[in-house]
Design a protein around this motif. Structure first.
Motif, mmCIF file in Angstrom:
data_model
loop_
_atom_site.group_PDB
_atom_site.id
_atom_site.type_symbol
_atom_site.label_atom_id
_atom_site.label_comp_id
_atom_site.label_asym_id
_atom_site.label_seq_id
_atom_site.Cartn_x
_atom_site.Cartn_y
_atom_site.Cartn_z
ATOM 1 N N MET A 1 0.779 -1.099 0.074
ATOM 2 C CA MET A 1 -0.101 -0.230 0.060
ATOM 3 C C MET A 1 0.763 1.230 -0.227
ATOM 4 O O MET A 1 1.877 1.320 0.654
ATOM 5 N N THR A 3 0.185 5.751 0.245
ATOM 6 C CA THR A 3 -0.765 6.690 0.307
ATOM 7 C C THR A 3 -0.130 8.068 0.059
ATOM 8 O O THR A 3 1.208 8.068 0.815
ATOM 9 N N THR A 41 -4.818 5.998 -2.377
ATOM 10 C CA THR A 41 -4.267 5.014 -1.933
ATOM 11 C C THR A 41 -3.965 3.626 -3.046
ATOM 12 O O THR A 41 -5.054 3.277 -3.446
ATOM 13 N N ASP A 52 -7.221 -2.634 3.295
ATOM 14 C CA ASP A 52 -7.249 -1.000 3.121
ATOM 15 C C ASP A 52 -8.849 -0.236 3.508
ATOM 16 O O ASP A 52 -8.679 0.547 3.864
#
Length: 244
Positions: A1, A3, A41, A52
């Motif tokens: 992930m 972001t 994201t 997530d």
């Protein structure tokens, strides 16, 4: 992930969650949407995206279909069970069968690769506008779920009251109850419940689900032979049968 927030001096248009296992495509889409003043994201697997989504707050989800760990169809189904957030499928699969299946699972839009970034932006903006209007309308309605037998569920306060007593539920019991009660009459397999609540692939989660359902039933004084709220679909799973 991965972001990243937008420049604070720019107008923030919304929080987007994207799952795409092709780094080249993902970076192009991510960077373009960030230039459009969205926070993005990026998840690389279906399971990562599901985690997530459960742990974040997003305005729209961009979903590829061919993904490792959890495919886009299963991911879309799980997200739609939890939320009405817009789902935009972006896939190289152009056949009607995939589109029909995606829309059947709750997708709001389907864009075929390769696609125009300008078209993508227009679709994202349109769905966000529509969803925000829908949210505004929903805010004027009551979220309280009431059932016969003195049983009420408040999804906002995350509370359940039975026979004038506040139930003490574990986080998993609450998640199971809310999922079942907000989809009355729908048959959920144990694997579906496990994947949705535990956010993991269901290798052998049936026994775990059974134990938690048993505990939940005990707190509701539920008779398994003549249930009022949670009915067993023998050899498969459960459904919620409480009468509003």
């Amino acid at each position: 992930m991965e972001t990243k927030s937008n420049d604070e001096n720019q107008e923030h248009k919304g929080n987007l969650l994207m799952v795409e296992d092709d780094p080249g495509i993902a970076r192009i889409v991510r960077d373009h949407l960030r230039r459009e003043n969205y926070s993005v994201t990026w998840a690389t697997t279906g399971l990562e995206c599901w985690k997530d989504f459960c742990n974040g707050d997003y305005d729209l989800v961009l979903v590829d279909l061919m993904l490792p760990e959890m495919d886009g169809f299963t991911l879309s189904k799980n997200i739609r069970l939890k939320s009405e957030v817009p789902l935009l499928i972006m896939s190289a699969r152009s056949e009607d069968e995939s589109k029909v299946r995606a829309f059947g699972l709750g997708a709001d839009d389907y864009i075929t690769k390769p696609f125009s970034l300008t078209e993508l932006s227009l679709r994202v903006e349109a769905h966000l506008k529509k969803f925000r209007k829908y949210q505004g309308d929903r805010d004027e309605e009551s979220h309280l779920l009431s059932f016969r037998g003195g049983f009420t569920i408040d999804p906002v306060l995350k509370q359940a009251v039975y026979d004038n007593e506040l139930l003490t539920l574990t986080s998993k019991e609450w998640s199971l109850l809310l999922l079942l009660a907000t989809h009355p009459g729908r048959h959920f397999t144990k694997n579906e419940l496990y994947e949705h609540v535990w956010q993991q692939e269901a290798m052998d989660g049936g026994n775990t689900v059974t134990v938690h359902i048993k505990s939940l039933r005990a707190k509701l004084n539920e008779n398994i032979r003549s249930p009022r709220y949670i009915q067993t679909v023998w050899g498969s799973g459960y459904r919620f049968i409480g009468e509003s």
